[in-house]
Each structure stands twice: as C-alpha cells, then as structure tokens.
Design a protein around this motif. Sequence first.
Motif, PDB file in Angstrom:
ATOM      1  N   THR A  10      36.930  45.093  50.177  1.00 45.46           N
ATOM      2  CA  THR A  10      36.732  43.666  49.956  1.00 45.46           C
ATOM      3  C   THR A  10      35.328  43.301  50.402  1.00 45.46           C
ATOM      4  O   THR A  10      34.920  43.640  51.511  1.00 45.46           O
ATOM      5  CB  THR A  10      37.745  42.832  50.762  1.00 45.46           C
ATOM      6  OG1 THR A  10      39.050  43.258  50.443  1.00 45.46           O
ATOM      7  CG2 THR A  10      37.607  41.359  50.440  1.00 45.46           C
ATOM      8  N   THR A  11      34.598  42.623  49.545  1.00 41.98           N
ATOM      9  CA  THR A  11      33.269  42.124  49.893  1.00 41.98           C
ATOM     10  C   THR A  11      33.296  40.611  49.808  1.00 41.98           C
ATOM     11  O   THR A  11      33.730  40.049  48.793  1.00 41.98           O
ATOM     12  CB  THR A  11      32.195  42.693  48.948  1.00 41.98           C
ATOM     13  OG1 THR A  11      32.204  44.122  49.067  1.00 41.98           O
ATOM     14  CG2 THR A  11      30.812  42.176  49.317  1.00 41.98           C
TER      15      THR A  11
ATOM     16  N   GLY B  51      34.532  45.026  53.855  1.00 41.61           N
ATOM     17  CA  GLY B  51      35.584  45.690  54.615  1.00 41.61           C
ATOM     18  C   GLY B  51      36.137  46.829  53.799  1.00 41.61           C
ATOM     19  O   GLY B  51      36.390  46.682  52.599  1.00 41.61           O
ATOM     20  N   VAL B  52      36.301  47.974  54.445  1.00 43.30           N
ATOM     21  CA  VAL B  52      36.844  49.165  53.797  1.00 43.30           C
ATOM     22  C   VAL B  52      38.012  49.645  54.641  1.00 43.30           C
ATOM     23  O   VAL B  52      37.844  49.913  55.832  1.00 43.30           O
ATOM     24  CB  VAL B  52      35.772  50.281  53.690  1.00 43.30           C
ATOM     25  CG1 VAL B  52      36.355  51.522  53.045  1.00 43.30           C
ATOM     26  CG2 VAL B  52      34.546  49.786  52.940  1.00 43.30           C
TER      27      VAL B  52
ATOM     28  N   ALA C  91      52.037  46.205  50.273  1.00 39.67           N
ATOM     29  CA  ALA C  91      52.985  45.526  51.166  1.00 39.67           C
ATOM     30  C   ALA C  91      52.242  44.655  52.180  1.00 39.67           C
ATOM     31  O   ALA C  91      52.644  43.515  52.442  1.00 39.67           O
ATOM     32  CB  ALA C  91      53.865  46.553  51.886  1.00 39.67           C
ATOM     33  N   TRP C  92      51.149  45.167  52.757  1.00 40.91           N
ATOM     34  CA  TRP C  92      50.363  44.366  53.685  1.00 40.91           C
ATOM     35  C   TRP C  92      49.767  43.154  52.972  1.00 40.91           C
ATOM     36  O   TRP C  92      49.813  42.034  53.472  1.00 40.91           O
ATOM     37  CB  TRP C  92      49.260  45.201  54.334  1.00 40.91           C
ATOM     38  CG  TRP C  92      48.259  44.337  55.045  1.00 40.91           C
ATOM     39  CD1 TRP C  92      46.985  44.064  54.659  1.00 40.91           C
ATOM     40  CD2 TRP C  92      48.476  43.602  56.250  1.00 40.91           C
ATOM     41  NE1 TRP C  92      46.383  43.206  55.551  1.00 40.91           N
ATOM     42  CE2 TRP C  92      47.284  42.900  56.533  1.00 40.91           C
ATOM     43  CE3 TRP C  92      49.553  43.458  57.112  1.00 40.91           C
ATOM     44  CZ2 TRP C  92      47.139  42.081  57.645  1.00 40.91           C
ATOM     45  CZ3 TRP C  92      49.413  42.626  58.221  1.00 40.91           C
ATOM     46  CH2 TRP C  92      48.218  41.967  58.483  1.00 40.91           C
ATOM     47  N   ARG C  93      49.220  43.354  51.795  1.00 41.63           N
ATOM     48  CA  ARG C  93      48.547  42.271  51.083  1.00 41.63           C
ATOM     49  C   ARG C  93      49.520  41.159  50.701  1.00 41.63           C
ATOM     50  O   ARG C  93      49.123  40.014  50.573  1.00 41.63           O
ATOM     51  CB  ARG C  93      47.845  42.831  49.856  1.00 41.63           C
ATOM     52  CG  ARG C  93      46.768  43.830  50.305  1.00 41.63           C
ATOM     53  CD  ARG C  93      45.648  44.087  49.392  1.00 41.63           C
ATOM     54  NE  ARG C  93      45.318  43.053  48.461  1.00 41.63           N
ATOM     55  CZ  ARG C  93      44.589  41.956  48.744  1.00 41.63           C
ATOM     56  NH1 ARG C  93      44.129  41.765  49.939  1.00 41.63           N
ATOM     57  NH2 ARG C  93      44.329  41.087  47.800  1.00 41.63           N
TER      58      ARG C  93
ATOM     59  N   GLU D 254      32.370  33.478  48.365  1.00 42.23           N
ATOM     60  CA  GLU D 254      32.694  34.342  47.223  1.00 42.23           C
ATOM     61  C   GLU D 254      33.413  35.582  47.742  1.00 42.23           C
ATOM     62  O   GLU D 254      33.128  36.058  48.843  1.00 42.23           O
ATOM     63  CB  GLU D 254      31.408  34.753  46.521  1.00 42.23           C
ATOM     64  CG  GLU D 254      31.592  35.704  45.354  1.00 42.23           C
ATOM     65  CD  GLU D 254      30.258  36.196  44.796  1.00 42.23           C
ATOM     66  OE1 GLU D 254      30.297  37.094  43.945  1.00 42.23           O
ATOM     67  OE2 GLU D 254      29.193  35.710  45.224  1.00 42.23           O
ATOM     68  N   GLU D 255      34.350  36.106  46.945  1.00 45.95           N
ATOM     69  CA  GLU D 255      35.107  37.293  47.359  1.00 45.95           C
ATOM     70  C   GLU D 255      35.349  38.203  46.166  1.00 45.95           C
ATOM     71  O   GLU D 255      35.694  37.739  45.087  1.00 45.95           O
ATOM     72  CB  GLU D 255      36.442  36.852  47.964  1.00 45.95           C
ATOM     73  CG  GLU D 255      37.312  37.995  48.420  1.00 45.95           C
ATOM     74  CD  GLU D 255      38.573  37.506  49.114  1.00 45.95           C
ATOM     75  OE1 GLU D 255      38.437  36.765  50.107  1.00 45.95           O
ATOM     76  OE2 GLU D 255      39.664  37.834  48.647  1.00 45.95           O
ATOM     77  N   ARG D 256      35.124  39.497  46.380  1.00 50.73           N
ATOM     78  CA  ARG D 256      35.431  40.533  45.378  1.00 50.73           C
ATOM     79  C   ARG D 256      36.251  41.603  46.094  1.00 50.73           C
ATOM     80  O   ARG D 256      35.950  41.962  47.228  1.00 50.73           O
ATOM     81  CB  ARG D 256      34.147  41.149  44.825  1.00 50.73           C
ATOM     82  CG  ARG D 256      33.267  40.171  44.070  1.00 50.73           C
ATOM     83  CD  ARG D 256      31.963  40.779  43.568  1.00 50.73           C
ATOM     84  NE  ARG D 256      31.205  41.572  44.527  1.00 50.73           N
ATOM     85  CZ  ARG D 256      30.387  41.086  45.463  1.00 50.73           C
ATOM     86  NH1 ARG D 256      30.243  39.785  45.600  1.00 50.73           N
ATOM     87  NH2 ARG D 256      29.716  41.877  46.269  1.00 50.73           N
ATOM     88  N   GLU D 257      37.261  42.123  45.410  1.00 49.59           N
ATOM     89  CA  GLU D 257      38.107  43.128  46.044  1.00 49.59           C
ATOM     90  C   GLU D 257      38.679  44.083  45.016  1.00 49.59           C
ATOM     91  O   GLU D 257      38.755  43.763  43.828  1.00 49.59           O
ATOM     92  CB  GLU D 257      39.213  42.463  46.856  1.00 49.59           C
ATOM     93  CG  GLU D 257      40.055  41.498  46.063  1.00 49.59           C
ATOM     94  CD  GLU D 257      40.998  40.683  46.930  1.00 49.59           C
ATOM     95  OE1 GLU D 257      40.789  40.577  48.144  1.00 49.59           O
ATOM     96  OE2 GLU D 257      41.959  40.164  46.374  1.00 49.59           O
TER      97      GLU D 257
END
Length: 100
Positions: A9-10, A50-51, A62-64, A82-85
Amino acid sequence: MEDHFVWVTTRRIRPGTLEDFEKAWRPGAHPQGMNRAYAYWSEDGQEITGVSLWDSKESCDAWRASEPEEQRRAAMAPYVVEEREGFYRGRELAVPSSSG
C-alpha cells in the motif's frame, strides 16, 4: 524457491502529518497470518509505502475485511490524500555475490 504473498500500500499524506499518521497506521494487534511488515517513506515524509508478507492470500483478505483493519483505516483517513494498493505473489531473487 518459496512463494511470497505480499500486500503493498502506498499512501500520499498531508504535509506535516507523518508523526500523527504513523500513530494511526500501526495496528493495535498483530494480524494473524502476517509474517513480516516494512514501512518506507519518501524524503519529504509525504509518501509512505507499507509492505507486508503473509502466509496466504486468505490470511491477508481476512485481515483486510476485519473490524480492527476498518478502524485503523478510519483513523488514518484524515491524513491520507491518495492511496494505491495491491496484492502480489512472488519470489526472492538470487543476487550475485560482489566478492568475485
């Protein structure tokens, strides 16, 4: 070679909010199935990647879908512009030794 299951996720955040964002970003409990997690940020502190490495796609999904993750995302929302994942599957690459 072993397969890895990776969620990346960036996020671009509002200027000057890195410290507050990091407090909201850290989960209260370690997610089941997450083996490792890394955080990388740009020099200006406005982009964070985040990686996380998971034991399976199902564990990550399940976590998401969980309530703690929903609460964590709500806590981060005021700082995020802004978010990209995305979810990826891959392997470690062999890096040649520099001693030869």
